[in-house]
Design an enzyme around this catalytic site. Structure first.
Site, PDB file in Angstrom:
ATOM      1  N   SER A 181      -4.346  -3.441  -2.603  1.00 29.72           N
ATOM      2  CA  SER A 181      -3.558  -2.317  -2.088  1.00 29.72           C
ATOM      3  C   SER A 181      -4.433  -1.332  -1.322  1.00 29.72           C
ATOM      4  CB  SER A 181      -2.862  -1.604  -3.253  1.00 29.72           C
ATOM      5  OG  SER A 181      -1.957  -0.631  -2.792  1.00 29.72           O
TER       6      SER A 181
ATOM      7  N   ASP B  29      -4.453   2.448  -0.862  1.00 30.20           N
ATOM      8  CA  ASP B  29      -3.889   3.697  -1.374  1.00 30.20           C
ATOM      9  C   ASP B  29      -4.786   4.832  -0.903  1.00 30.20           C
ATOM     10  OD1 ASP B  29      -2.006   2.097  -2.902  1.00 30.20           O
ATOM     11  OD2 ASP B  29      -3.677   1.682  -4.231  1.00 30.20           O
TER      12      ASP B  29
ATOM     13  N   SER C 154       0.833  -1.199   0.000  1.00 30.28           N
ATOM     14  CA  SER C 154       0.000   0.000   0.000  1.00 30.28           C
ATOM     15  C   SER C 154       0.864   1.244   0.000  1.00 30.28           C
ATOM     16  CB  SER C 154      -0.903   0.016   1.238  1.00 30.28           C
ATOM     17  OG  SER C 154      -1.675  -1.165   1.326  1.00 30.28           O
TER      18      SER C 154
END
Length: 369
Positions: free
Chosen positions: A290, A292, A252
């Site tokens: 991920s 983000d 991330s």
């Protein structure tokens, strides 16, 4: 390990020019006047993982706005992909306010860091019995190198990071929350950069700080050069070869943007959204696995944290200026990721898993070719 800036070269030192806009004097988020950054870095032990004992490769990083007790700043946020956590974002969305420092740590230490900020904020407010706090604490997963289930980050580590927070150059790479992070299959971590828009757009500064723990090697692009494709795994092995529980791209990235431009909350959200474009320019994809998550705040309009109706007289920028700030955010985010990679040093973590530094000499050769 020292949490002060190292002598390792940053992007400009290697002749890497990212984007069109000039940077501020420190090329860091601290170029926004009053913003400070602090780290606590925890490194101990080696060898086989023993949960609760180590090896420890973790820490906490804080971004501190220039607020007096009881003050808040306009803020906004954006989530590119949500397999991650940043506490306090619902209040940011609802109120448009940032009311605490921002902290970044590892995934399993979010709770203790959040609680530590609550206790600290209560102590520093004039009337702690009436005070409440919804701190903003982000995370990325450092379990590839760190004894993440050992819960080694404690209240005193958050306190130390806040007490040691300074303006000026920012320590990058293997420091603070970025200590155990991996980026594009090289050693990653904390990175920072800044950009200044032209005088015609207000001469405002946008600064970025990232905790970079994302990406695949073959996608890594630096100033338009496909660097990752040109560094064979046989020369610089990937740390994922020994870690069956994870794979490239599953990490991330957290991005914190600060600006002295007088932005309203919805404009801060728009600015935060552009961090994703900077990540993409460096080869990030916002993969499904991920986390983000991006936060942006403006230091220009201060107001009491209780003023949730946003009724105070404030200034704001128009769309033409905002568009230039967007580009500044994109460039600063892109370079912050590169600076994280350049500052990071090779690290051996739990079970001998090694995250190798991005080799500077190879990078020079590729750019000169």
């Amino acid at each position: 390990m020292s949490d002060r800036p190292t002598s390792r070269p940053r992007a400009p030192d290697l002749g890497i020019r990212i984007g069109l806009l000039p940077s501020g004097p420190h090329d860091a988020i601290t170029d926004v006047e009053g913003v400070r950054v602090g780290h606590t870095t925890l490194i101990s032990g080696e060898g086989q993982l023993r949960v609760g004992h180590g090896p420890v490769r973790t820490g906490v990083t804080v971004v501190v706005p220039p607020a007096e007790p009881g003050e808040a700043f306009y803020a906004g946020c954006h989530v590119l992909n949500g397999n991650g956590e940043m506490t306090g974002l619902e209040w940011v969305r609802e109120s448009g306010l940032l009311t605490t420092p921002v902290a970044i740590t590892n995934t399993h230490s979010v709770g203790v860091v959040r609680d530590a900020i609550v206790h600290r904020e209560a102590r520093r407010r004039p009337d702690p019995e009436l005070h409440w706090a919804l701190p903003v604490v982000g995370e990325t997963w450092d379990g590839l190198l760190n004894d993440i289930n050992g819960h080694h980050v404690r209240t005193e580590h958050l306190d130390a990071a806040l007490e040691g927070a300074t303006d000026g150059p920012v320590a990058e790479g293997n420091v603070g929350g970025g200590t155990g992070m991996v980026c594009h299959e090289f050693k990653g971590g904390i990175g920072s950069a800044s950009r200044v828009v032209p005088a015609s757009a207000g001469d405002y500064t946008v600064g970025a700080l990232v905790q970079a723990n994302h990406g695949r090697r073959e996608r890594l692009t630096i100033a338009g050069v496909p660097v990752g494709q040109r560094i064979p795994v046989t020369d610089v092995p990937s740390p994922y070869g020994l870690a069956r529980s994870s794979e490239p791209g599953t990490g991330s990235i957290i991005v914190v943007l600060a600006t002295d431009a007088p932005l309203l909350p919805h404009q801060c959200s728009d600015l935060a959204q552009r961090a994703g474009l900077g990540i993409a320019r460096a080869g990030g994809a916002g993969e499904r696995s991920s986390g983000d998550i991006f936060l942006a705040f403006s230091t220009a309009n201060r107001l009491p944290a209780q003023d949730t109706a946003l009724t105070r007289q404030v200034t704001a920028v128009g769309d033409s200026v905002l568009s230039q700030l967007f580009w500044a955010a994109i460039e600063a985010t892109e370079e912050a990721i590169v600076n994280a990679l350049l500052a990071a040093e090779t690290m051996v973590g739990r079970d001998g898993i090694t995250a190798h530094a991005l080799p500077h000499e190879v990078l020079r050769e590729l750019r000169e070719a």
